[in-house]
Scaffold this motif. Sequence first.
Motif, PDB file in Angstrom:
ATOM      1  N   PRO A  47     -33.643  14.009  17.565  1.00  0.00           N
ATOM      2  CA  PRO A  47     -34.873  13.395  17.311  1.00  0.00           C
ATOM      3  C   PRO A  47     -35.457  14.062  15.756  1.00  0.00           C
ATOM      4  N   GLY A  48     -34.821  15.203  16.095  1.00  0.00           N
ATOM      5  CA  GLY A  48     -35.484  16.117  14.647  1.00  0.00           C
ATOM      6  C   GLY A  48     -36.344  17.101  15.099  1.00  0.00           C
ATOM      7  N   PRO A  49     -36.945  18.174  14.014  1.00  0.00           N
ATOM      8  CA  PRO A  49     -37.845  18.714  14.608  1.00  0.00           C
ATOM      9  C   PRO A  49     -39.384  18.638  15.373  1.00  0.00           C
ATOM     10  N   VAL A  50     -39.806  17.403  15.304  1.00  0.00           N
ATOM     11  CA  VAL A  50     -40.638  16.653  16.805  1.00  0.00           C
ATOM     12  C   VAL A  50     -40.931  17.159  17.930  1.00  0.00           C
ATOM     13  N   ALA A  84     -28.937  15.713  22.923  1.00  0.00           N
ATOM     14  CA  ALA A  84     -29.453  14.425  21.826  1.00  0.00           C
ATOM     15  C   ALA A  84     -29.098  15.549  20.373  1.00  0.00           C
ATOM     16  N   PHE A  85     -29.197  16.673  20.588  1.00  0.00           N
ATOM     17  CA  PHE A  85     -29.004  16.401  18.591  1.00  0.00           C
ATOM     18  C   PHE A  85     -28.105  17.123  18.655  1.00  0.00           C
ATOM     19  N   SER A  86     -26.807  16.770  18.773  1.00  0.00           N
ATOM     20  CA  SER A  86     -25.537  16.174  18.895  1.00  0.00           C
ATOM     21  C   SER A  86     -24.138  14.855  18.867  1.00  0.00           C
ATOM     22  N   ARG A  87     -24.152  14.055  18.488  1.00  0.00           N
ATOM     23  CA  ARG A  87     -22.852  13.082  18.197  1.00  0.00           C
ATOM     24  C   ARG A  87     -22.284  13.386  17.969  1.00  0.00           C
ATOM     25  N   HIS A  88     -21.505  13.143  18.572  1.00  0.00           N
ATOM     26  CA  HIS A  88     -19.943  12.910  18.811  1.00  0.00           C
ATOM     27  C   HIS A  88     -19.355  13.578  17.853  1.00  0.00           C
ATOM     28  N   GLU A  89     -19.699  14.450  17.890  1.00  0.00           N
ATOM     29  CA  GLU A  89     -19.191  15.740  17.226  1.00  0.00           C
ATOM     30  C   GLU A  89     -18.130  17.081  18.464  1.00  0.00           C
ATOM     31  N   PRO A  90     -17.019  17.947  17.384  1.00  0.00           N
ATOM     32  CA  PRO A  90     -15.705  18.116  18.221  1.00  0.00           C
ATOM     33  C   PRO A  90     -16.726  19.206  19.426  1.00  0.00           C
ATOM     34  N   LEU A 107     -45.693  25.940  12.304  1.00  0.00           N
ATOM     35  CA  LEU A 107     -43.937  26.300  13.260  1.00  0.00           C
ATOM     36  C   LEU A 107     -43.267  25.125  12.454  1.00  0.00           C
ATOM     37  N   SER A 108     -44.202  24.232  12.379  1.00  0.00           N
ATOM     38  CA  SER A 108     -43.753  22.803  12.093  1.00  0.00           C
ATOM     39  C   SER A 108     -42.869  23.026  10.845  1.00  0.00           C
ATOM     40  N   GLY A 109     -43.254  23.531   9.805  1.00  0.00           N
ATOM     41  CA  GLY A 109     -42.861  23.793   8.947  1.00  0.00           C
ATOM     42  C   GLY A 109     -41.192  24.120   8.718  1.00  0.00           C
ATOM     43  N   LEU A 110     -41.330  25.122   9.474  1.00  0.00           N
ATOM     44  CA  LEU A 110     -40.284  26.634   9.791  1.00  0.00           C
ATOM     45  C   LEU A 110     -39.170  25.601  10.522  1.00  0.00           C
ATOM     46  N   ALA A 111     -39.231  25.054  11.648  1.00  0.00           N
ATOM     47  CA  ALA A 111     -38.695  23.913  12.626  1.00  0.00           C
ATOM     48  C   ALA A 111     -37.656  23.350  12.184  1.00  0.00           C
ATOM     49  N   ALA A 112     -38.448  22.294  10.845  1.00  0.00           N
ATOM     50  CA  ALA A 112     -37.875  20.994  10.309  1.00  0.00           C
ATOM     51  C   ALA A 112     -36.871  21.755   8.854  1.00  0.00           C
ATOM     52  N   ALA A 113     -36.746  22.642   8.090  1.00  0.00           N
ATOM     53  CA  ALA A 113     -36.691  23.928   7.698  1.00  0.00           C
ATOM     54  C   ALA A 113     -35.469  24.089   8.806  1.00  0.00           C
ATOM     55  N   ALA A 136     -43.546  13.981  12.100  1.00  0.00           N
ATOM     56  CA  ALA A 136     -42.417  13.137  12.364  1.00  0.00           C
ATOM     57  C   ALA A 136     -41.860  11.502  11.241  1.00  0.00           C
ATOM     58  N   ALA A 137     -43.148  11.759  10.782  1.00  0.00           N
ATOM     59  CA  ALA A 137     -43.206  10.808   9.330  1.00  0.00           C
ATOM     60  C   ALA A 137     -42.000  11.481   7.973  1.00  0.00           C
ATOM     61  N   MET A 138     -42.352  12.688   8.183  1.00  0.00           N
ATOM     62  CA  MET A 138     -41.488  13.082   7.153  1.00  0.00           C
ATOM     63  C   MET A 138     -40.489  14.047   7.043  1.00  0.00           C
ATOM     64  N   GLN A 139     -39.772  13.263   8.419  1.00  0.00           N
ATOM     65  CA  GLN A 139     -38.292  13.372   8.502  1.00  0.00           C
ATOM     66  C   GLN A 139     -36.975  13.437   7.576  1.00  0.00           C
ATOM     67  N   GLY A 140     -37.631  12.513   6.546  1.00  0.00           N
ATOM     68  CA  GLY A 140     -36.669  12.045   5.984  1.00  0.00           C
ATOM     69  C   GLY A 140     -36.575  12.585   4.532  1.00  0.00           C
ATOM     70  N   VAL A 141     -35.093  12.815   3.653  1.00  0.00           N
ATOM     71  CA  VAL A 141     -35.345  13.342   2.731  1.00  0.00           C
ATOM     72  C   VAL A 141     -35.702  13.217   1.301  1.00  0.00           C
ATOM     73  N   GLY A 142     -36.010  11.601   1.566  1.00  0.00           N
ATOM     74  CA  GLY A 142     -36.380  10.541   0.323  1.00  0.00           C
ATOM     75  C   GLY A 142     -37.921  10.337   1.162  1.00  0.00           C
ATOM     76  N   TYR A 143     -38.998   9.786  -0.138  1.00  0.00           N
ATOM     77  CA  TYR A 143     -40.161   8.791  -0.167  1.00  0.00           C
ATOM     78  C   TYR A 143     -40.189   7.773   0.957  1.00  0.00           C
ATOM     79  N   ALA A 144     -38.873   6.754  -0.067  1.00  0.00           N
ATOM     80  CA  ALA A 144     -38.712   5.591   0.799  1.00  0.00           C
ATOM     81  C   ALA A 144     -38.356   5.465   1.862  1.00  0.00           C
ATOM     82  N   PRO A 145     -37.022   6.571   2.696  1.00  0.00           N
ATOM     83  CA  PRO A 145     -36.863   6.508   4.333  1.00  0.00           C
ATOM     84  C   PRO A 145     -38.161   7.058   5.179  1.00  0.00           C
ATOM     85  N   THR A 146     -38.898   8.149   3.881  1.00  0.00           N
ATOM     86  CA  THR A 146     -40.260   8.609   5.170  1.00  0.00           C
ATOM     87  C   THR A 146     -41.296   7.395   5.171  1.00  0.00           C
ATOM     88  N   VAL A 147     -41.220   6.969   4.178  1.00  0.00           N
ATOM     89  CA  VAL A 147     -42.613   5.602   4.736  1.00  0.00           C
ATOM     90  C   VAL A 147     -41.800   4.609   5.302  1.00  0.00           C
TER      91      VAL A 147
END
Length: 466
Positions: free
Chosen positions: A140-143, A76-82, A124-130, A346-357
């Motif tokens: 799905p992200g680091p979750v 699920a971590f690769s969508r429509h990639e060559p 580990l959460s911080g490292l995975a997200a970074a 999981a809530a903080m995976q977005g790069v901006g505040y509005a997407p996080t909320v």
Amino acid sequence: MPVLTDSTRLGHSRGALVHSVSPATWRRAFDVHAADATIAISMRVALGAALVLVAFGLTGRSSLAGFAVLGALSIAFSRHEPLRRTAAKVGFVGALVVVSVVVGGLIALAAPPMWGQIAVIAVLSGLAAAVLTAFRVGGPGPVILIFAATAAVGSTGSPADLRAATVAAAVGAAVGFVTALIPFVFLPWGPARLAVARALAAAAAVPDGGRVDAAEAAIAAAREKLALTTGADGHAHLRDLAALLAEAEAALADWRRGDGTRLAAIVRHGQELRRVKQHTVIVGHPGAPADLPRPSGFFAAGAAGLRARSIAHHGGRIAVAAALAGWLAAAAGLGHPLWASMGAMAAMQGVGYAPTVQRAIQRLLGNVGGAVLAAAVLSASLGYWPTIAIVVVLQVAAEITATRNYALCSLFVTPMALLVVGLGTAVGPEIGLSRVLDNLIGVVVGVVVAAVTVSVKDRMHLHAST
């Protein structure tokens, strides 16, 4: 980050918190966005999960099937990639899942107090997200990685348990890798064709209010995917696709001069490209030799991205939020405080505040509905085979809704995750309530930490509230 006076920083953070509780923000959480080409990827992910679930059930290893599923979800971590990029991303994430299981198992064997477990999982959460952000790996992200680690913490009682879980995750990752590459045998040009079709659609939408910069970005992304696509019989088709992108750019230039005729003409090309076929002549004659960018290597670009200050900031704030959420859940006496850490991350995976909320609200709503579904299924005590059938159906639904609305996605992911947990250990319907409470703490802490650390340049939430 600029140094500000306390009043300016506090005022900006206060405005961010006001945005999180505004009625407009909550109404926006119910928006369902348009999405295309979701069926194929959902079927692919479901196939990988089904293969390992059936295999582990038939071999009498059903208690380890959950780890194998987590490895298979690397699809699920690769969508429509060559092909090249799909292989790199899916293989990379599969390896990270295995590493996460090992880390979780080592935590269990070391048997630190709960606050220590939470601290390690938070780091580990911080490292995975970074890492995933630096390597530009979405999905799905680091979750998923943290879920694998926490599952290992809860099920590892001996080195033999850790070895079995690690092997199961590795088998699942291998199955996921192979399954992700199967479509390229039949449709090697699929991702490139879809990328060009999307670029043409973005260009054609400009006269109706579409953004020119968005169309130009889509054209650039399509060129990169063309450059990553290889195939001995595809060079003529590559020239056709590259010529279509050049035509789209020329049509945009004409539109700026007041002539929209060429933009209207490219719509039919985009529709043709979306049809399922290996290749077809679109332009009608070979285009000029393709002038495509030289794409950066996946691992080289990711390693360079890890050195960015913004990546360290992103991972650090997630680690802090995950630790605070887990400790609060533990202090409240909840049974699964590590789930609160996952909720904050999981809530903080977005790069901006509005997407996080938005993500936090949607995750909370989806978890409530999903917990009810999970409780209903778990109370029925269906057994292994009916349960895995439900898991596969939920996985398909989650992938189809992932890019449309995160609340809908969470509605299906939550019961799927709880049912996967139940494959390894006996759980009852009450686990759904624990999931909701832990995630409530996680998303609240995640939003508060995001508000406190919000960049003064991030003002999108101010516009979103109006």
